[in-house]
Enzyme design. Structure first.
Site, PDB file in Angstrom:
ATOM      1  N   GLY A 222       0.781  -1.226   0.000  1.00 27.94           N
ATOM      2  CA  GLY A 222       0.000   0.000   0.000  1.00 27.94           C
ATOM      3  C   GLY A 222       0.806   1.266   0.000  1.00 27.94           C
ATOM      4  CE  LYS A 385     -22.788  27.336   8.274  1.00 31.53           C
ATOM      5  NZ  LYS A 385     -22.431  26.451   7.150  1.00 31.53           N
ATOM      6  CB  THR A 419     -24.894  23.924   5.148  1.00 35.06           C
ATOM      7  OG1 THR A 419     -24.291  23.397   6.328  1.00 35.06           O
ATOM      8  CG2 THR A 419     -25.015  25.433   5.276  1.00 35.06           C
TER       9      THR A 419
END
Length: 505
Positions: A222, A385, A419
């Protein structure tokens, strides 16, 4: 062939080392450099006509036992002009090298200029057309004139010549090899990781060059395996690699590519990061958390990057995380979407920022849209928000009037789309006529794509800073615009030492 001929003329060994084989390859790739090579050959013939040997003094005199050069023979050689002939040959070869490199640089295409081939301009082989801002969504045009490339036959790959300049078989063969070699010639080279290969290929196509040959793969365990397959010594390298999902994989690829190029003696490395990962962690909002955006900047600097080009950083102060030695160009992706929305029949348009931190971005989008399309009555609104936790919005409050208006929500990125979908619902409930959304980076993690498809948004526009997926393609509400022309023009201006201020207007 030239090297063998020069060696047959018994040129001095030092002169042969100056006219290196790599230099000869560049010189022979240019038809314009052949007269300069004739000067080298003429200089060698002059020396032979005077019965002088450039190599006469490269070895010791036969009469000397200590390896010293015979002073009388050296004086005779200098008196008869042997030294002048040597200098003339060296000067001619140096001029040829400069001419070859200059020719390679002139073949770099300005992305803002369209080069017609024989298929698109049959009656005008040298037609050049400057992109118009309204016709092709172009943001800036270079003030300097770019040389027109010689038209190439797409079927045969041969350079087209007028009947008066018909090339012989040998000259045509050299011209074909030169046209092929120039794709990888010059001091500019583009390389790419696996972050967004489609965008990298599009940028290379616009600029008229090929991507550099490299392997960016994985070992069996990997680990990232990077290998550059062409010479980059003394070159200006541009690495295109967004650090989007998978963030750590793409970031490690970028760091190792930079390290490999530095160890290969690249002259300058400019990193083009369409999406800057870890950008949202730009300050400490609570105790015992990292400032990851600054740490990524320090990693890039430690690898030896010379310049960074990014698109819509989450916060502008990320530019300050780099030292003054590494300039950062933060391109505004909003200028790509202005034409898209300007061509729509907008009724009382209002630009909406989904949070307090994006008000400046929404304001700049509003100003550019008003200036380019001469719209005076563009409004500005903001949504406040409150987040319960990361990725979850608790409440939203609208500041501004959007009743009967077409709203455009402008943000830098869409992650899970929670959002922006909730903001669209608030705008619809406040009487908005239509709701559009624009974001430079469409991450669309998890349920993001499905949320947009089932939301009150009429159209969501994103840029291709991140690779697309089949799910996005099938989403009818999602529109993807290309940022490749903007990045290609930026790379061209940086390499040509031109300003970037026009790209921000």
């Amino acid at each position: 062939c030239i090297a063998d001929f020069l060696r047959s003329q018994k040129l001095h060994t030092n002169l042969l080392s100056i006219i290196h084989r790599n230099i000869i390859r560049k010189m022979i790739s240019s038809i314009a450099c052949r007269p300069l090579m004739r000067q080298v050959i003429s200089a060698s013939r002059v020396s032979r006509s005077r019965n002088l040997n450039f190599g006469a003094f490269s070895t010791a005199s036969s009469s000397g036992s200590d390896g010293r050069i015979n002073s009388n023979r050296m004086y005779e050689w200098m008196k008869n002009g042997g030294a002048s002939a040597s200098l003339a040959a060296v000067a001619a070869s140096s001029i040829g090298v400069i001419g070859a490199v200059t020719l390679c640089e002139k073949d770099l295409k300005n992305p803002m200029t369209e080069y017609y081939t024989s298929d698109s301009a049959e009656n005008d082989d040298h037609a050049v057309h400057d992109y118009g801002a309204k016709e092709h969504n172009v943001l800036a045009t270079s003030t300097e004139t770019t040389p027109v490339a010689t038209p190439v036959d797409a079927n045969k790959g041969n350079i087209m010549m007028s009947p008066q300049n018909v090339l012989s078989f040998g000259e045509q063969k050299i011209a074909d090899e030169a046209a092929k070699a120039k794709k990888h010639a010059g001091s500019l080279k583009l390389f790419s990781g696996n972050g967004n290969m489609g965008l990298s290929l599009e940028i290379a196509r616009i600029m008229g060059i090929n991507l550099g040959k490299a392997t960016v793969g994985r070992f069996a365990d990997g680990e990232v395996n990077v290998m550059i397959h062409e010479n980059v010594r003394g070159k200006d390298i541009y690495v295109i690699q967004p650090t989007g999902p998978p963030v750590n994989e793409n970031l490690m690829e970028l760091l190792l590519i930079i390290s490999t190029l530095n160890r290969a003696s690249a002259r300058r490395i400019t990193v083009v990061i369409p999406y800057y990962g870890y950008a949202r962690q730009d300050r400490k909002m609570q105790a015992r958390v990292p400032i990851s955006a600054a740490d990524v900047a320090r990693l890039l600097e430690a690898m030896g990057v010379d310049r960074v080009v990014a698109v819509d950083l989450h916060c502008g102060q990320i530019q300050g995380f780099f030292s003054p030695r590494v300039p950062v160009d933060n391109l505004d992706g909003g200028i790509v979407g202005i034409n898209h929305f300007g061509n729509k029949d907008l009724v009382n348009p209002v630009i909406v920022s989904p949070d307090a931190g994006g008000v400046y971005r929404a304001k700049k989008f509003k100003e550019r849209l008003a200036h380019k399309f001469d719209i005076d009555d563009i409004g500005l609104a903001m949504i406040i928000k409150q987040r319960a936790r990361a990725g979850t919005v608790d409440t939203m409050d609208l500041v501004g009037d959007v009743k009967g208006c077409d709203c455009i929500i402008v943000d830098d990125m869409i992650d899970t789309a929670g959002t922006i979908c909730k903001a669209a619902k608030v705008l619809k409930n406040s009487g908005a006529r239509r709701v559009f959304a624009f974001a430079s980076h469409g991450l669309l993690s998890g349920p993001g794509n499905d949320r947009i498809a089932n939301s009150d948004i009429d159209e969501c526009v994103i840029l291709n800073t991140l690779p697309s997926t089949p799910q996005r393609t099938h989403n009818e509400k999602l529109t993807e615009l290309s940022v490749a022309p903007l990045l290609a023009q930026t790379i061209f201006n940086i390499h040509a030492k031109q300003g970037l201020s026009a790209l921000f207007k």
